[in-house]
Design a protein around this motif. Structure first.
Motif, short mmCIF file in Angstrom:
data_model
loop_
_atom_site.label_atom_id
_atom_site.label_comp_id
_atom_site.label_asym_id
_atom_site.label_seq_id
_atom_site.Cartn_x
_atom_site.Cartn_y
_atom_site.Cartn_z
N LEU A 41 -20.95 19.90 -14.30
CA LEU A 41 -20.99 19.27 -15.63
C LEU A 41 -20.93 17.75 -15.54
N LEU A 42 -20.05 17.24 -14.68
CA LEU A 42 -19.95 15.79 -14.53
C LEU A 42 -21.21 15.19 -13.92
N THR A 43 -21.88 15.96 -13.07
CA THR A 43 -23.16 15.51 -12.52
C THR A 43 -24.23 15.49 -13.60
N ALA A 44 -24.25 16.51 -14.43
CA ALA A 44 -25.23 16.57 -15.53
C ALA A 44 -25.04 15.41 -16.51
N LEU A 45 -23.81 14.96 -16.65
CA LEU A 45 -23.51 13.84 -17.56
C LEU A 45 -23.61 12.48 -16.86
N PHE A 66 -19.00 20.16 -4.20
CA PHE A 66 -19.94 21.27 -4.02
C PHE A 66 -20.75 21.46 -5.30
N GLY A 67 -20.08 21.40 -6.44
CA GLY A 67 -20.79 21.48 -7.72
C GLY A 67 -21.74 20.32 -7.90
N TYR A 68 -21.32 19.13 -7.44
CA TYR A 68 -22.19 17.96 -7.49
C TYR A 68 -23.44 18.17 -6.66
N SER A 69 -23.27 18.71 -5.45
CA SER A 69 -24.43 18.95 -4.57
C SER A 69 -25.37 20.00 -5.16
#
Length: 117
Positions: A41-45, A66-69
Motif C-alpha cells: 500500500l505504501l508503495t502504491a501511494l 518484501f511488499g515493496y518489491s
C-alpha cells in the motif's frame, strides 16, 4: 549517516511489529501479512520508495520491503499487460524467496530442529 538511517528506520519497523505482537491479540503470521500488505500500500501511494532512498536496506530487509518489491515489480510489469503485472512481482521477489528456502533447508540439515508438540 547511511548506516545510521538504515539502523533507525529498520529498528522502528521491527519495533512496530514487536509492539503489535506483544500488545494485541494478532498472531505473528497476521502481523507478518499486515507488514507485507502495508509495504504494498505504501508503495502504491509512492511513500515507501522515499523511505527506501533514505534508509536503504533498513527499509528493504523487513517484510514491508518484501511488499515493496512485490508492488514495484508488479507496477513495472504492468506496462506489458495483466500477465506482466503478475510475473513482474514474482520476478522481483524470486531471489529472496529462493534464498530463504535454501538457507532454511541448510539450517534444518545442520541443526536438529525439534517439533512443537
Amino acid at each position: 549517516m547511511e548506516y545510521l538511517y538504515a539502523f533507525i528506520i529498520g529498528g522502528i519497523i521491527c519495533a512496530i511489529g514487536q509492539i503489535l505482537i506483544d500488545t494485541t491479540k494478532l498472531t505473528t503470521p497476521r502481523v507478518l501479512v499486515l507488514f507485507v500488505v502495508t509495504g504494498v500500500l505504501l508503495t502504491a501511494l509512492n511513500i515507501y520508495g522515499s523511505l527506501v532512498e533514505i534508509a536503504g536496506n533498513g527499509a528493504t530487509v523487513p517484510l514491508t520491503g518484501f511488499g515493496y518489491s512485490l508492488a514495484k515489480g508488479a507496477m513495472e510489469g504492468a506496462g506489458e499487460g495483466f500477465i506482466g503485472a503478475i510475473s513482474g512481482g514474482i520476478k522481483s521477489t524470486a531471489a529472496g524467496v529462493a534464498f530463504a528456502i535454501a538457507f532454511g533447508y541448510i539450517i534444518a540439515i545442520l541443526f536438529n530442529p525439534k517439533s512443537l508438540r
